[in-house]
Enzyme design. Structure first.
Site, short mmCIF file in Angstrom:
data_model
loop_
_atom_site.label_atom_id
_atom_site.label_comp_id
_atom_site.label_asym_id
_atom_site.label_seq_id
_atom_site.Cartn_x
_atom_site.Cartn_y
_atom_site.Cartn_z
N LYS A 189 36.55 -12.96 22.16
CA LYS A 189 35.14 -13.38 22.18
C LYS A 189 34.22 -12.17 22.11
O LYS A 189 33.24 -12.15 21.35
CB LYS A 189 34.83 -14.18 23.44
CG LYS A 189 33.45 -14.84 23.41
CD LYS A 189 32.94 -15.18 24.79
CE LYS A 189 32.55 -13.93 25.54
NZ LYS A 189 31.95 -14.23 26.88
N ASP A 207 32.98 -19.52 24.08
CA ASP A 207 33.30 -19.38 25.50
C ASP A 207 33.50 -20.77 26.09
O ASP A 207 33.54 -21.78 25.38
CB ASP A 207 32.23 -18.58 26.23
CG ASP A 207 30.86 -19.28 26.23
OD1 ASP A 207 30.77 -20.43 25.74
OD2 ASP A 207 29.89 -18.68 26.72
#
Length: 241
Positions: A189, A207
Site C-alpha cells: 500500500k 487499505d
C-alpha cells in the site's frame, strides 16, 4: 472524466479514487488503521497484508473474468458521484520531497494524519533527506516520533530504510514496486501511494477502509486487500486510479 491528476505538491495534489473512497467512509487517507496492530505492523510492515508484485496479477486475472456489466455501471456511477463530492482531494500528509512523503506514509500506520503532521516538522528539520536520517541515532528518531505510537519499530524502519536508500539508490527514492517493497517498513500500500503520487504511475492503494467500502457497495467480494485491489482495478479505467 479523469478522477485524479498526479503531483507530490501537497497544496494542489489530488489523491486517488481510493482517496475518495476513504473520505466517503468518514476517515482520512493513510490513517487510523485497525485499532489493534496487526502481526505485520508489529514486525515492521506498515501496511495491510499484501502480496509481492506477481501476486496481484493472479487476482487481476480472476477479477477480470468475474466482472459483470452491472458492476461496471455501478462503479462508473460511484466514481462520478465521488468526483462531484470530492473533486480535488489533497494529500493530507505534509511533505516537501518524495523522501519526506515516503517517511510520512510509513509513519501513518496505526495513527492519524494529524498526529503525523504534528511530529514531522521536527523530524524533517533534523533529517530532511535520507543521508541525514541515516546519520541519526534510532533513539533520536524515536524520541521525536514517540507521540504517534509504534515508535520503536517505526524509528528502526526509518533508519534502516534511509541507509538502504543510500546503499542501493544513492539516497533517492526508487520508482518501482519491487525496489520500494524491498525497503524496511514499506509494504504494497505504501509503495502504491508513492508510485502514484510521486511518480505518476498507475497504482491503487487499498487499505481496510476501502476494502470495507468495496464490499458494502458490491464492487468486490474479496477476502483480503489484494483481491479487493484487483476487483477495483478491473472495474475502473486505469487513468482514474
Amino acid at each position: 472524466m479523469q478522477l485524479f491528476q498526479t503531483s507530490i505538491t501537497r497544496s494542489c495534489a489530488p489523491f486517488l479514487v481510493s482517496k475518495r473512497l476513504r473520505i466517503a467512509s468518514g476517515v482520512r487517507s493513510m490513517s487510523q488503521q485497525q485499532t489493534t496492530p496487526s502481526k505485520a505492523s508489529q514486525s515492521g510492515r506498515a501496511d495491510p497484508p499484501s502480496a509481492k508484485k506477481a501476486t496481484p496479477s493472479k487476482w487481476q486475472r480472476v477479477a477480470a473474468a468475474a466482472v459483470s456489466q452491472s458492476q461496471l455501471e455501478k462503479a462508473r456511477k460511484i466514481a462520478e458521484q465521488l468526483n462531484e463530492l470530492y473533486p480535488n482531494p489533497p494529500i493530507p500528509l505534509d511533505h516537501n520531497s518524495t523522501f519526506q512523503l515516503l517517511v510520512a506514509v510509513m509513519l501513518s500506520a496505526q495513527t492519524t494524519d494529524l498526529k503525523v503532521n504534528q511530529v514531522t516538522p521536527q523530524l524533517f528539520a533534523a533529517a530532511p533527506d535520507a543521508a541525514a536520517m541515516a546519520a541519526m541515532e534510532v533513539s533520536a528518531i524515536q524520541q521525536i516520533i514517540q507521540p504517534i505510537g509504534l515508535a520503536p519499530t517505526k524509528a528502526k524502519n526509518l533508519s534502516n530504510m534511509s541507509k538502504l536508500l543510500l546503499e542501493r539508490h544513492g539516497g533517492a527514492v526508487p520508482s518501482t514496486f519491487e525496489q520500494l517493497e524491498a525497503l524496511p517498513g514499506v509494504g504494497h500500500k505504501t509503495a502504491s501511494v508513492i508510485m502514484s503520487q510521486a511518480f505518476g504511475k498507475p497504482a491503487f492503494p487499498v487499505d481496510t477502509h476501502i476494502h470495507r467500502l468495496a464490499t458494502r457497495w458490491g464492487l468486490s467480494t474479496g477476502k483480503n486487500v489484494e483481491q479487493t485491489e484487483a476487483d477495483l482495478k478491473a472495474l475502473l479505467p486505469q487513468d482514474t486510479w
